[in-house]
Each structure stands twice: as C-alpha cells, then as structure tokens.
Design an enzyme around this catalytic site. Structure first.
Site, PDB file in Angstrom:
ATOM      1  N   GLN A   9       4.656   2.480   4.295  1.00  0.00           N
ATOM      2  CA  GLN A   9       5.729   3.203   3.613  1.00  0.00           C
ATOM      3  C   GLN A   9       6.704   3.811   4.613  1.00  0.00           C
ATOM      4  O   GLN A   9       6.292   4.349   5.647  1.00  0.00           O
ATOM      5  CB  GLN A   9       5.122   4.306   2.733  1.00  0.00           C
ATOM      6  CG  GLN A   9       5.358   4.053   1.255  1.00  0.00           C
ATOM      7  CD  GLN A   9       4.657   5.063   0.373  1.00  0.00           C
ATOM      8  OE1 GLN A   9       3.437   5.113   0.361  1.00  0.00           O
ATOM      9  NE2 GLN A   9       5.422   5.849  -0.349  1.00  0.00           N
ATOM     10  N   SER A  86      -1.285   2.069   7.557  1.00  0.00           N
ATOM     11  CA  SER A  86      -1.514   2.606   6.216  1.00  0.00           C
ATOM     12  C   SER A  86      -1.454   1.478   5.178  1.00  0.00           C
ATOM     13  O   SER A  86      -2.313   0.594   5.180  1.00  0.00           O
ATOM     14  CB  SER A  86      -0.514   3.717   5.922  1.00  0.00           C
ATOM     15  OG  SER A  86      -0.853   4.419   4.746  1.00  0.00           O
ATOM     16  N   ARG A 111      -3.676   1.580  -5.864  1.00  0.00           N
ATOM     17  CA  ARG A 111      -3.514   2.593  -4.805  1.00  0.00           C
ATOM     18  C   ARG A 111      -2.200   3.343  -4.982  1.00  0.00           C
ATOM     19  O   ARG A 111      -2.136   4.570  -4.890  1.00  0.00           O
ATOM     20  CB  ARG A 111      -3.561   1.922  -3.435  1.00  0.00           C
ATOM     21  CG  ARG A 111      -3.451   2.852  -2.225  1.00  0.00           C
ATOM     22  CD  ARG A 111      -3.443   2.005  -0.962  1.00  0.00           C
ATOM     23  NE  ARG A 111      -3.576   2.764   0.273  1.00  0.00           N
ATOM     24  CZ  ARG A 111      -2.582   3.135   1.058  1.00  0.00           C
ATOM     25  NH1 ARG A 111      -1.321   2.847   0.684  1.00  0.00           N
ATOM     26  NH2 ARG A 111      -2.801   3.800   2.174  1.00  0.00           N
ATOM     27  N   GLN A 238      -9.798   5.059   4.325  1.00  0.00           N
ATOM     28  CA  GLN A 238      -8.428   5.164   4.826  1.00  0.00           C
ATOM     29  C   GLN A 238      -7.633   6.244   4.100  1.00  0.00           C
ATOM     30  O   GLN A 238      -6.754   6.894   4.681  1.00  0.00           O
ATOM     31  CB  GLN A 238      -7.719   3.813   4.687  1.00  0.00           C
ATOM     32  CG  GLN A 238      -6.378   3.741   5.400  1.00  0.00           C
ATOM     33  CD  GLN A 238      -5.416   2.799   4.711  1.00  0.00           C
ATOM     34  OE1 GLN A 238      -5.090   2.959   3.530  1.00  0.00           O
ATOM     35  NE2 GLN A 238      -4.939   1.814   5.449  1.00  0.00           N
TER      36      GLN A 238
END
Length: 767
Positions: A9, A86, A111, A238
């Site tokens: 992101q 990420s 997610r 994570q």
C-alpha cells in the site's frame, strides 16, 4: 542471484497497469468477477475515487503486481527469490506457487475488508534515528506505540492510536529525528492492535490449503524463508508483527544477491533499496536461509565497507575466500545503481573539451560515466555538447558535465538546469558559492516516503579536509536565505536543503595531473572517509555520502589499492588524455605516450595564479614549467610591471609571450568583467597578474591545437599515472595511443585489478 520485490500500500496510482490489464484480459475479468466490480476501471480511471481506500487498494495492487510478474517472466527467467512489502507478500507467494491467482485475490479481498474496519489508528515514518533509538523512545516514553516497518537503517515506521501518533511528533523531534511524517492510513497496522483481526483472518484461512513453494519467499515477520507448512501461520502473523524489510534485504545482499527488481507500480521499494544498499545490516547479523546458492565469497563487513565490492573484517571472525572477484563487483553497489552504470569507474573532466563528447559517449555506452570538460569553453559550445551527448545517450546511459568555480559559473548553472543535466562534477571549489547552492536546491521535493527527492547529483572533487567539510554539510544558511529573499529558490526548496549535504559523492583527489595539493592517497582517503562518517552521524542524512578515489590511478595495482582503502568508485584523468577519444591534439598525444613516471613537475595554476596554487604538468621536452614558475616569482617579488628589470621584460614579451604587454592587455579587457578590470586599473600588481595569467591560457591553447612550432611552450596537465600506464602497456598494441580507447582501458584496469585482489585474498586466506 536475482530477487523480485513486490510493493504494498502506498504504491497505488490511477492508471496503473493499463496495458497489462488489457494484455491479461482473462485474469482481469476473473478478478472483476471475484471482487464484484470492474477492476480494470478501478485501476485505470478510478472514477469514484476509491483507489486509496484499503479494501479497494489491496486487491488492485495484488492484481497489477501479479500481472507485472507474469509479464516479466515471459521475457526473462524466474527470479531466485521473491519477497513483498506487507500486501506485496501475497503476490510473492503467488509467484512462488503457494496458491493460484484467484486464491491469492480472495485472501487479499478478505484482508483488505478486515483492515478497512480498523479505525482511530494510524502510522508515521521516522527518519534519522536507529531502530534501537526508536525502540528506547517507545519503551520509555510511548508504550502505546509499536514499530510497524523496519525499512532501512534510519527509516522506521511506527504505529498505534491516532492521538498517540499525533503527540509523538514533539518527542521524536526533540530526540533528534530528521523527519516525522504521518501516513495517510486509518489503522494501526502491523501492531498488537490488529490481534482481533488476526484471529478472524486465521479462522478464514482454515478453509484453504497451500502448495509447496517453487521459489524461496522471505517472510516480512521473520526475515527468514517461508517453509511449505508455515504459509497460513505467517500470513496471520504478518498482521500483528513488524515488516522486517531492512533485515530481509540485507540478508539477501550478504547472501550474494546483486539484482533487485521491483515488480509493480511506482518505485517506492527501488528508492528504499538505495538506502539499504548504502548501509545494509552487518553481515554478522544477516545469515539468510533462502536455500539459493550463495556467492563463494564470505567476508564479514563493517559499517563503512558493507556496500562495496570489497569488505573489511573487524569483528574477529575468520575470513574465507575461495572465489574470484569480478570487475563489476568493485566499488559501491549503491553507486552503480544510482548512476545506472555497470562499473564504479569514472573518467574525470579535463578542460577545453579534452574530456570530449566522444569520450563521454564512449564511457556511457560501455556502462560507465565520463564528465565533459567544460572549463575554458564558450557557453554556446558547451550547450551544443550537452545536446549532442544527450542525443547519443538517449536510453538512460550515464554522463556528466563539469562545473568549475569561476567567473562564468552562473551561465554554466543556467545550462545545467535548462537541460536537466543530472550528474555534475564540481571542481576547484575552496568554499561553497551561491551558484553551487542554487544548483543543489532547485527542484528539491518530498518523496512519498518522506525522503528528499534530489533531481541532480553533485560529485565534489576535493583534496583538502576543510573543503570536504563544506561539501559534507548542508548548504550555508546565509546563502540559502539570500537566494530565498531574491525568489531564486522556493520556501520548500530552502527547507528541504537543510536535510541534505552539498554533495552526493566526494571524490578524494590525491597528487594528480592538473590542480593538485600533492596529497598522499594512503593518508588522505581514510581521513576524508572518517570525516564523512562523522558528518553522517552529526546531520543524520538519510542517504549515504560515498567517497571515491582519484589521483595516481593508471595501472591495475593502483586501482586495487584504492578499492582496498574502501573507495566507492575510482576516477582516472591523465591516462584518458592519451586516447583516441581525447580532445587533445595528436602531437601532444605523441609526446605523452613516451613519458615515464618522472617526466612531470609542478607549475603555478593559471586560474589561481595569485594564491600560488599548483598544477602538475608535463616537463619532458617543454619549457613551460620553468617559464611559468619564473612568472610567478616575478609576481611575488614585484608590485608592478614597471618594477621588473627591462631586459627581463623584453625576454618575457619576445620569448614567452611573443606579443607585447599592451597587446595582451587588450585581450584581457575582452575576457574579464568590468568590476575585475576596475580592480586592475587601481592596482598595478593585479594588472600584472592578469597579463601573466594570459600566458597560461595561451600555452593551453597551443597544446590543444597542436601548434608544432610552439611545442616547447605547451602546457599539458598530466601526472605520473600516465607514465606508469605507459610502462605497463609497453610492448603491447596499447603502447601506441592510436590503439587506446578510453572504455577498453577502463575495463582492462578493472579486470586486472579484480584479478589482483582475488589472488591476494586467496593467498591471505589459504596460507
């Protein structure tokens, strides 16, 4: 070894992946069916401005990253290793075969939906502090905050409740952070606050199974390799653990990975990569478990050498070397990447276009960089050279232009800015000038990650510590304030200038041809490197200032010694003057190819005549050094031309100048500015200096034009490096300068230097 990096992101941008979405229309359609809306429309046009919302951002990035990977691997082999930042880790697992494209998208969809529910939290980037310092601040003063991303040695992202992140700015600024930059996110991602979401995501993952990994994948949470039975667990982990990006990349670097390719929109990871390669985590803390064959070189490294092709050993561990160093490994990997060159080898600028267009283009095409010699040239001719070089090097090859301290500096800076010349060699500076600051600050902006975007690079050639200090510090405040007051720079440019040094690279010039302080490499280079390290600590720069070596480098042994000293790059000069591509006259090249190491001497420098600065010049077969030194002695001991003995004045005009003083002064009047001429009118000693200075330009022109009948007056800047080179190539085709090409010489020096170092290291470690 090659690794693919997938961004997360923050890399999204409207229009991303447009051609790929059309190329892989079947996958784009499949993605749209899974998501329930037109993914192609979202990525390319984003008409409802949804792309920056987490639940839309993550699937869109997964799609474009995955398509980028498929496109790249159609044209080249699969990488040896993959990792993602990420969200990017999901694409890495897809690339490694853990699941299908569709399964990966479903995981990302869930997610993104879960993370979009998180409110009242945020993140902030902290620059200029180590992770230990940040950790102590959180432990002692901000216990509600966590470290989310460990991106590089001095770029850390923290996360937590919104109010805590907002109030933390004052604390981090007081503790010495160079930048505190809140991020535009809605949640405290990668922290303890994600635990409820992690539990829900874990339940969701129970319905999925994962295939064995075809390619090693490095996990964000551990900086270690995934195993086949840990995929689900690591994806859950994570969410609540920090992204150990710095550690992951450092491990790969020390494992021997030399190529990192960002596969996705933007270049956030590529920029981050530069910072990591300049100062990776020490090898003693970075033993990767990728299962990929490593290089056969195992050399622990210290802070100052870890980014270079050679490394030191100060940690008490045994050095083992059983391989061969390659020429493209010499010097700094970060330097090579920044300049888009294959080799850390530079040809320096030689005035009057001796470092010619042909020379610069030849170097660029060979994967190196050369600087064009602008000194003493007309503005129109310099501009024509820039245009021609840019035309010939139109595919991103490296090139640079020389900027000399002097009266025509303003025009030169105008040209550099006008034509967006990215690489500049700043030479003959004793102090920082306003024009140099103007060049440095124009165009400064802030990157998305909070770092400073510098549109151009300055390599400062220095030979004294006090000059190095000036280039290792931010621009002088008084000059910045003056430029700001005159509206020459903007408020943002002035503010950002405080965060960067005056130079990106320092080239330490020991005793050399041309201007020289007669420094000794073995004393000067380590001194400047320690000075650099002190400035890095003092000013907390986000980018490492590299130090290169110049002066006396004409044979492989000298190049090897420079790299052993820790040079990030080497720069050659004298040897390039005697090549086919050089702008020097053929008659001078004929003279130069026969000199030995003892055939040079020192003479006054014409451009710094009054202060007694020296240049190293050819003495074999010419009168110039003796005549130039006599002129300087006359200047020192007399206050005007009228004070000099009449017989000596006649000798100078007839033998040296071949013109009268009055005739020469007419030339002087056309060269100097009105203000400078006023000084000469009221100061007879200055008038004498200007007339004597004329001789230095005159003898330079004679040499460059090759006026045979005046060869004894030739002023030829050169050093012993050329004599050493001549002896090295004696009896080979390179003995004749007509067979010497600047790029071939460079490759031969680097190749032989690498062989010498390989041989020495093998001998040291196997006795």
């Amino acid at each position: 070894m090659k690794a693919f990096l997938f961004p997360g992101q923050g890399s999204q941008t409207r229009g991303m992946g447009e051609k790929l979405l059309a190329k892989y229309a079947h996958l784009t359609e499949s993605a749209s069916n899974i998501m329930g809306y037109d993914m192609g429309l979202l990525c390319v046009k984003d008409p409802e401005r949804l792309l920056n919302q987490t639940q839309f951002t993550q699937p869109a990035l997964y799609l474009t990253n995955a398509l980028t990977y498929l496109d790249k691997t159609e044209k080249e082999p699969e990488p040896d290793c993959v990792l993602g930042h990420s969200l990017g880790e999901y694409v890495a697992l897809f690339a490694a075969g853990a699941y299908s494209f569709e399964t990966g998208l479903r995981l990302v969809k869930k997610r993104g939906e879960l993370m979009a529910r998180v409110k009242n939290g945020t993140m902030a980037a902290v620059l200029g502090l180590t992770i230990e310092q940040v950790g102590q601040i959180l432990l002692q003063q901000l216990p509600a905050l966590d470290i989310a991303n460990y991106n590089s040695a001095r770029q850390i992202v923290i996360t937590g409740p919104l109010e805590e992140i907002t109030s933390a700015r004052k604390i981090f600024t007081a503790e010495g952070a160079s930048l505190y930059y809140p991020l535009n996110v809605s949640g405290a991602f990668h922290s303890r606050y994600m635990k409820p979401l992690a539990d829900e995501f874990s339940t969701y993952l129970e319905s999925f199974s994962f295939s064995p990994l075809r390619i090693p994948v490095i996990a964000n949470a551990t900086a270690r390799r995934y195993t086949d039975n840990t995929v689900g667990d690591m994806l859950v982990r994570q969410l609540t653990h920090q992204v150990k990006w710095y550690e992951s990349i450092s491990r790969l670097i020390h494992q021997g990975c030399r190529t990192f390719c960002e596969a996705g929109p933007g270049d956030v990871l590529t920029k981050m990569q530069h910072f990591i390669e300049e100062a990776p985590m020490p090898a003693s803390d970075a033993v990767i478990e990728t299962g990929v064959e490593a290089m056969k070189t195992t050399i622990p490294v210290d802070h100052n050498t870890r980014s270079r092709g050679l490394a030191g050993n100060d940690n008490g561990k045994e050095v083992s070397f059983t391989g061969r160093i390659r020429p493209e490994q010499l010097g700094s990997a970060a330097y090579r990447k920044d300049y888009n060159v294959k080799f850390a080898y530079v040809t320096g600028a030689m005035v009057h276009g001796i470092a010619s267009r042909k020379l610069v283009v030849k170097m660029g095409q060979a994967g190196m960089i050369g600087y064009f010699g602008t000194g003493g040239m007309r503005k129109d001719d310099i501009e024509a050279a820039i245009i021609d070089i840019q035309r010939q090097l139109s595919k991103g090859e490296a090139y640079g232009m020389n900027l000399l301290n002097g009266s025509r500096e303003h025009d030169m800076v105008d040209l550099l800015l006008k034509h967006k010349v990215r690489n500049v060699e700043a030479a003959a500076y004793l102090t920082i000038s306003p024009e140099l600051v103007r060049l440095r600050l124009k165009g400064l902006t802030r990157n998305l990650d909070g770092s400073v975007h510098i549109p151009g690079r300055i390599m400062a050639k220095i030979s004294r510590p006090e000059v190095a200090e000036a280039f290792l510090t931010p621009p002088p405040e008084k000059i910045v304030e003056s430029l700001l007051a005159e509206n020459i720079i903007t408020t943002e440019e002035a503010a950002l200038g405080k965060l960067i040094p005056m130079a990106d690279d320092i080239c330490v010039e020991a005793d050399s041809g041309g201007h020289t302080d007669q420094g000794v490499s073995f004393a000067l280079i380590p001194t400047i490197m320690r000075q650099r390290d002190n400035c890095m600590k003092k000013y907390r720069y986000s980018r490492y200032v590299r130090v290169g070596a110049a002066g006396g480098i004409g044979v492989p042994e000298a190049a090897a010694a420079a790299f052993i000293l820790g040079a990030d790059f080497i720069l050659t000069g004298s040897i390039n003057q005697c090549t086919v591509e050089s702008g020097m006259s053929d008659i001078v090249k004929d003279m130069l190819q026969d000199i030995n190491v003892q055939d040079t001497t020192y003479a006054p420098a014409g451009d710094m005549f009054e202060i007694g600065a020296k240049v190293q010049v050819l003495k074999k077969g010419v009168f110039f050094p003796a005549r130039a030194n006599k002129l300087y002695d006359l200047y020192r001991y007399h206050n005007s031309l009228d004070d000099i003995d009449e017989a000596i004045k006649i000798q100078i005009q007839e033998k040296y100048f071949k013109r009268t003083f009055a005739e020469i002064y007419k030339d002087v009047e056309s060269y100097y500015s009105p203000g400078e001429l006023q000084h000469a009118i009221h100061n007879p000693k200055q008038r004498m200096a200007y007339i004597f200075r004329w001789y230095f330009g005159y003898t330079n022109r004679l040499a460059i034009k090759g006026v045979a009948e005046c060869r004894t007056d030739f002023q030829v800047h050169t050093g012993p490096a050329l004599g050493a080179f001549n002896q090295w190539v004696k009896g080979t085709p390179l003995e004749n300068w007509r067979n010497r090409h600047v790029d071939e010489i460079a490759l031969k020096i680097l190749t032989d230097a690498a062989d010498i170092l390989s041989s020495r290291l093998n001998a040291f470690t196997h006795e």
